[in-house]
Scaffold this motif. Sequence first.
Motif, mmCIF file in Angstrom:
data_model
loop_
_atom_site.group_PDB
_atom_site.id
_atom_site.type_symbol
_atom_site.label_atom_id
_atom_site.label_comp_id
_atom_site.label_asym_id
_atom_site.label_seq_id
_atom_site.Cartn_x
_atom_site.Cartn_y
_atom_site.Cartn_z
ATOM 1 N N GLU A 2 1.611 -7.565 -7.999
ATOM 2 C CA GLU A 2 1.194 -8.659 -7.114
ATOM 3 C C GLU A 2 0.108 -8.169 -6.142
ATOM 4 N N ARG A 3 -0.730 -9.084 -5.700
ATOM 5 C CA ARG A 3 -1.835 -8.703 -4.813
ATOM 6 C C ARG A 3 -1.337 -8.036 -3.527
ATOM 7 N N GLN A 4 -0.258 -8.556 -2.942
ATOM 8 C CA GLN A 4 0.271 -7.960 -1.704
ATOM 9 C C GLN A 4 0.717 -6.520 -1.930
ATOM 10 N N ASP A 5 1.366 -6.288 -3.061
ATOM 11 C CA ASP A 5 1.819 -4.941 -3.410
ATOM 12 C C ASP A 5 0.615 -4.027 -3.653
ATOM 13 N N ALA A 6 -0.407 -4.554 -4.319
ATOM 14 C CA ALA A 6 -1.629 -3.782 -4.573
ATOM 15 C C ALA A 6 -2.311 -3.416 -3.258
ATOM 16 N N LEU A 7 -2.347 -4.371 -2.338
ATOM 17 C CA LEU A 7 -2.952 -4.119 -1.027
ATOM 18 C C LEU A 7 -2.168 -3.052 -0.266
ATOM 19 N N LYS A 8 -0.866 -3.132 -0.321
ATOM 20 C CA LYS A 8 -0.011 -2.151 0.357
ATOM 21 C C LYS A 8 -0.247 -0.742 -0.218
ATOM 22 N N LEU A 9 -0.332 -0.651 -1.541
ATOM 23 C CA LEU A 9 -0.572 0.644 -2.181
ATOM 24 C C LEU A 9 -1.957 1.171 -1.812
ATOM 25 N N PHE A 10 -2.955 0.306 -1.845
ATOM 26 C CA PHE A 10 -4.308 0.729 -1.490
ATOM 27 C C PHE A 10 -4.358 1.228 -0.045
ATOM 28 N N ASP A 25 -16.494 -3.719 -1.365
ATOM 29 C CA ASP A 25 -16.606 -3.766 -2.826
ATOM 30 C C ASP A 25 -15.651 -2.780 -3.492
ATOM 31 N N ILE A 26 -15.551 -1.594 -2.940
ATOM 32 C CA ILE A 26 -14.630 -0.586 -3.492
ATOM 33 C C ILE A 26 -13.192 -1.081 -3.380
ATOM 34 N N ALA A 27 -12.853 -1.611 -2.228
ATOM 35 C CA ALA A 27 -11.490 -2.116 -2.022
ATOM 36 C C ALA A 27 -11.187 -3.249 -2.997
ATOM 37 N N GLU A 28 -12.101 -4.171 -3.192
ATOM 38 C CA GLU A 28 -11.883 -5.288 -4.124
ATOM 39 C C GLU A 28 -11.725 -4.786 -5.556
ATOM 40 N N ASN A 29 -12.533 -3.804 -5.919
ATOM 41 C CA ASN A 29 -12.429 -3.222 -7.257
ATOM 42 C C ASN A 29 -11.056 -2.579 -7.456
ATOM 43 N N TRP A 30 -10.610 -1.823 -6.467
ATOM 44 C CA TRP A 30 -9.283 -1.210 -6.539
ATOM 45 C C TRP A 30 -8.197 -2.276 -6.656
ATOM 46 N N LEU A 31 -8.252 -3.286 -5.822
ATOM 47 C CA LEU A 31 -7.230 -4.334 -5.849
ATOM 48 C C LEU A 31 -7.204 -5.064 -7.187
ATOM 49 N N GLU A 32 -8.382 -5.319 -7.730
ATOM 50 C CA GLU A 32 -8.464 -5.986 -9.028
ATOM 51 C C GLU A 32 -7.783 -5.139 -10.112
ATOM 52 N N GLU A 33 -8.068 -3.852 -10.127
ATOM 53 C CA GLU A 33 -7.481 -2.965 -11.137
ATOM 54 C C GLU A 33 -5.977 -2.772 -10.909
ATOM 55 N N LEU A 34 -5.575 -2.646 -9.664
ATOM 56 C CA LEU A 34 -4.145 -2.466 -9.367
ATOM 57 C C LEU A 34 -3.336 -3.695 -9.763
ATOM 58 N N GLN A 35 -3.899 -4.879 -9.579
ATOM 59 C CA GLN A 35 -3.186 -6.111 -9.924
ATOM 60 C C GLN A 35 -2.908 -6.204 -11.419
ATOM 61 N N GLU A 36 -3.735 -5.588 -12.228
ATOM 62 C CA GLU A 36 -3.539 -5.616 -13.672
ATOM 63 C C GLU A 36 -2.615 -4.496 -14.154
ATOM 64 N N ALA A 37 -2.266 -3.575 -13.278
ATOM 65 C CA ALA A 37 -1.472 -2.405 -13.661
ATOM 66 C C ALA A 37 0.013 -2.628 -13.398
ATOM 67 N N GLU A 38 0.808 -1.728 -13.928
ATOM 68 C CA GLU A 38 2.266 -1.779 -13.778
ATOM 69 C C GLU A 38 2.647 -1.122 -12.451
ATOM 70 N N SER A 39 3.316 -1.862 -11.613
ATOM 71 C CA SER A 39 3.599 -1.452 -10.243
ATOM 72 C C SER A 39 4.353 -0.123 -10.129
ATOM 73 N N ILE A 59 -9.242 5.480 -9.756
ATOM 74 C CA ILE A 59 -8.413 4.355 -10.200
ATOM 75 C C ILE A 59 -7.614 4.762 -11.432
ATOM 76 N N ALA A 60 -8.258 5.455 -12.356
ATOM 77 C CA ALA A 60 -7.598 5.859 -13.607
ATOM 78 C C ALA A 60 -6.352 6.712 -13.350
ATOM 79 N N GLU A 61 -6.412 7.580 -12.355
ATOM 80 C CA GLU A 61 -5.261 8.436 -12.053
ATOM 81 C C GLU A 61 -4.065 7.626 -11.540
ATOM 82 N N ILE A 62 -4.333 6.525 -10.903
ATOM 83 C CA ILE A 62 -3.262 5.716 -10.323
ATOM 84 C C ILE A 62 -2.720 4.685 -11.303
#
Length: 121
Positions: A2-10, A25-39, A59-62
């Motif tokens: 979820e976006r909130q969880d992605a934001l918290k992790l970021f 832009d970096i933050a948005e890119n991270w959030l976009e990728e985190l939202q598609e990943a397994e929490s 991003i790949a490492e996370i």
Amino acid sequence: MERQDALKLFKKLASSYPSWKVDRDIAENWLEELQEAESESCWANAKEHIRESKFAPSIAEIVKPNARIVADREIQRTRQMLDEQDRLKNSVPTDPPWKREGISKEEWMRRTIAEHKANKS
């Protein structure tokens, strides 16, 4: 994730690496990728990275599957499969069919042969 969880992790990563140069832009890119990943894997990877590295992660490492979590899930699947096999094994009768039917082996064999011949006709 979820976006909130992605934001918290970021935010956790950003606060763990204060010299990390992050813009919108970096933050948005991270959030976009985190939202598609397994929490669960992302959080485990982030915690491991923070403990092991003084450099900010990629991003790949996370977002990659976490090896420990993958192994734990495989162990769980194996246990479930073995439990199912044990259940099936225990459901198979151990007595021979003539004992289950309460007749002699010879009588059972005669009947089985007769049924087999009748089915061939």
